[in-house]
Design an enzyme around this catalytic site. Structure first.
Site, PDB file in Angstrom:
ATOM      1  N   MET A 265       0.858  -1.195   0.000  1.00  0.00           N
ATOM      2  CA  MET A 265       0.000   0.000   0.000  1.00  0.00           C
ATOM      3  C   MET A 265       0.884   1.231   0.000  1.00  0.00           C
ATOM      4  O   MET A 265       1.824   1.338   0.789  1.00  0.00           O
ATOM      5  CB  MET A 265      -0.933  -0.017   1.212  1.00  0.00           C
ATOM      6  N   ALA A 266       0.576   2.162  -0.879  1.00  0.00           N
ATOM      7  CA  ALA A 266       1.424   3.332  -1.089  1.00  0.00           C
ATOM      8  C   ALA A 266       1.255   4.375   0.009  1.00  0.00           C
ATOM      9  O   ALA A 266       0.225   4.422   0.682  1.00  0.00           O
ATOM     10  CB  ALA A 266       1.098   3.962  -2.447  1.00  0.00           C
TER      11      ALA A 266
ATOM     12  N   SER B 237       5.497  -1.479  -0.860  1.00  0.00           N
ATOM     13  CA  SER B 237       5.118  -0.910  -2.146  1.00  0.00           C
ATOM     14  C   SER B 237       6.279  -0.139  -2.759  1.00  0.00           C
ATOM     15  O   SER B 237       7.053   0.520  -2.065  1.00  0.00           O
ATOM     16  CB  SER B 237       3.926   0.031  -1.952  1.00  0.00           C
TER      17      SER B 237
ATOM     18  N   TYR C  22       6.014  -1.895  -9.788  1.00  0.00           N
ATOM     19  CA  TYR C  22       5.255  -1.519 -10.981  1.00  0.00           C
ATOM     20  C   TYR C  22       6.231  -1.448 -12.152  1.00  0.00           C
ATOM     21  O   TYR C  22       7.444  -1.298 -11.971  1.00  0.00           O
ATOM     22  CB  TYR C  22       4.569  -0.165 -10.799  1.00  0.00           C
TER      23      TYR C  22
ATOM     24  N   THR D  71       3.012  -6.087  -9.844  1.00  0.00           N
ATOM     25  CA  THR D  71       1.587  -5.781 -10.000  1.00  0.00           C
ATOM     26  C   THR D  71       1.291  -5.597 -11.478  1.00  0.00           C
ATOM     27  O   THR D  71       1.909  -4.759 -12.145  1.00  0.00           O
ATOM     28  CB  THR D  71       1.208  -4.527  -9.211  1.00  0.00           C
TER      29      THR D  71
ATOM     30  N   LYS E 112       0.847 -10.190  -9.140  1.00  0.00           N
ATOM     31  CA  LYS E 112      -0.328  -9.728  -8.413  1.00  0.00           C
ATOM     32  C   LYS E 112      -1.292  -9.053  -9.382  1.00  0.00           C
ATOM     33  O   LYS E 112      -0.921  -8.105 -10.079  1.00  0.00           O
ATOM     34  CB  LYS E 112       0.072  -8.739  -7.316  1.00  0.00           C
TER      35      LYS E 112
ATOM     36  N   HIS F 254      -7.340  -5.566  -7.150  1.00  0.00           N
ATOM     37  CA  HIS F 254      -6.742  -4.344  -6.587  1.00  0.00           C
ATOM     38  C   HIS F 254      -7.668  -3.684  -5.575  1.00  0.00           C
ATOM     39  O   HIS F 254      -7.754  -2.460  -5.472  1.00  0.00           O
ATOM     40  CB  HIS F 254      -6.395  -3.363  -7.714  1.00  0.00           C
TER      41      HIS F 254
ATOM     42  N   ARG G   6     -10.087  -1.043  -6.873  1.00  0.00           N
ATOM     43  CA  ARG G   6      -9.553   0.270  -7.215  1.00  0.00           C
ATOM     44  C   ARG G   6      -9.129   0.400  -8.680  1.00  0.00           C
ATOM     45  O   ARG G   6      -8.647   1.454  -9.093  1.00  0.00           O
ATOM     46  CB  ARG G   6      -8.366   0.596  -6.296  1.00  0.00           C
TER      47      ARG G   6
ATOM     48  N   SER H  37      -8.349  -8.595  -1.539  1.00  0.00           N
ATOM     49  CA  SER H  37      -9.521  -7.765  -1.846  1.00  0.00           C
ATOM     50  C   SER H  37     -10.730  -8.174  -1.000  1.00  0.00           C
ATOM     51  O   SER H  37     -11.411  -9.156  -1.298  1.00  0.00           O
ATOM     52  CB  SER H  37      -9.891  -7.801  -3.332  1.00  0.00           C
TER      53      SER H  37
ATOM     54  N   ILE I 296     -10.706  -8.969   2.394  1.00  0.00           N
ATOM     55  CA  ILE I 296     -10.464  -9.787   3.588  1.00  0.00           C
ATOM     56  C   ILE I 296     -10.606  -8.904   4.821  1.00  0.00           C
ATOM     57  O   ILE I 296      -9.892  -7.921   4.982  1.00  0.00           O
ATOM     58  CB  ILE I 296      -9.066 -10.429   3.551  1.00  0.00           C
TER      59      ILE I 296
END
Length: 382
Positions: free
Chosen positions: A86-87, A114, A136, A162, A243, A267, A270, A299, A301
């Protein structure tokens, strides 16, 4: 205990952490971490699909304790859980990724850093958690290779590529808020971020749009392909995790390409609004992979019971995102630790009540779902 304006409160379920985070954060930051893309139909569907999966507990098993311990990519974990990448975690707490990595280390779970972390990969890996690095596909190939080498040198145990972000989804909450990063928060792993600071695109308001979306579009190459996967595979000896896999055909091709694991993921709702819920896609991917590599899922949980459902549907483990961030926002490292501890407590309880002594028996549980909600896998009841 999760802190609040009225003092500390016990955390009884993940919803308590969610509410505490909502109280703690400015509304535009809350929208940034909570929102999905478009009408947020996939964001909602992720929870609906999980809620509709029913477990069939086994009786007379003599089980008095469900042992949650296992391994992910060969590393021992206290439960089959990883903290999702997570960014910009310093948006929700000054210690950001360092606090959440420390919580993951204490909980004995994997922390996935991330590429867009607000702390460097060197600092995050230095915490001592079992750390994987999420990547990325950048327009600058040299920078991509540099990040891979930095992750290796820092002691990261896997790369997580990702593959579902050729561009960011239209996250309307951020667009309406004209969301920008504060000057104190940067993408610390990207070379321009620390020096550029407030001058970088992510810090400049975009009328009618999200500065983070513009910044991401500038940095990421939307043309990621199977050939690029081979390029990455040739440049690292680390295990490679994909991912964002949803289609069984992609899963099969990924295994053939030599990936070491994959994450079934939309995602967190998102990216493509209207995409299949991740847990709905899980069974067909597991069936296609047929044990050739671990399959994880994320996603939606929100509890230890959700983790057990994922295991019963064939997953090797899950990634937990927003709940960990809620704990961080509400109480820093202690808040995040409490969330992860609660997940472990809930999973152990659910396994015991379902008659599962260990993760292997959890994977043999029968699930029942309403017709049309989830494709049945071998051993499930449609």
């Amino acid at each position: 205990m999760i802190s609040s304006a009225s003092g500390s409160r016990a955390l009884f379920d993940i919803g308590d952490a969610e509410r505490a985070a909502f109280r703690a954060l400015p509304r535009h930051v809350w929208d940034f971490i909570d929102g999905g893309s478009g009408s947020e139909s996939t964001l909602r569907a992720n929870r609906t699909a999980l809620d509709q999966v029913c477990l069939t507990p086994r009786a007379l098993t003599g089980v008095t304790h469900g042992d949650c311990a296992g391994e992910l990519l060969g590393s021992p974990v206290s439960m089959p859980v990883a903290v999702a990448p997570m960014a910009y975690q310093r948006l929700v707490h000054p210690d950001g990724e360092l606090a959440l990595a420390r919580a993951a280390r204490s909980a004995g779970v994997v922390f996935i850093a991330s590429m867009l972390s607000s702390r460097t990969i060197e600092a995050i890996a230095g915490v001592g958690a079992e750390t994987w690095f999420q990547l990325y596909w950048l327009r600058d190939r040299d920078r991509t290779e540099e990040l891979i080498k930095r992750a290796e040198a820092s002691g990261c145990r896997a790369l997580v590529l990702t593959v579902d972000v050729p561009r960011m989804g239209r996250r309307l909450r951020d667009m309406r808020n004209a969301f920008t990063l504060p000057n104190t928060v940067t993408a610390a792993n990207l070379p321009e971020s620390p020096a550029a600071g407030p001058g970088s695109t992510a810090h400049r308001e975009q009328p009618g749009g999200s500065a983070v979306m513009v910044h991401t579009a500038e940095a990421l190459d939307p043309a990621l392909s199977w050939a690029d996967l081979e390029w990455i595979r040739d440049r690292t000896g680390l295990p490679l995790v994909l991912k964002g896999i949803m289609d069984p055909a992609d899963a099969s091709r990924a295994v053939d390409a030599g990936v070491d694991a994959m994450v079934v993921s939309n995602h967190g709702g998102r990216q493509l609004d209207g995409a299949l819920p991740s847990v709905t896609a899980l069974s067909s991917v597991v069936r296609e992979v047929s044990g050739r590599c671990p399959v994880l899922v994320d996603s939606g949980i929100r509890s230890g019971t959700d983790v057990l459902k994922a295991l019963a549907l064939g997953a090797s483990g899950v990634l937990v995102g927003r709940p960990a961030l809620w704990g961080l926002a509400a109480g820093g490292r202690d808040g995040a630790s409490e969330v992860l501890h609660l997940l472990h407590t809930e999973l152990e309880q659910a396994m015991t009540l379902a008659g599962c002594a260990d993760l292997s028996s959890a994977g043999r549980l029968t699930t029942t779902v309403p017709a049309g909600v989830l494709a049945a896998r071998t051993g499930t009841t449609p």
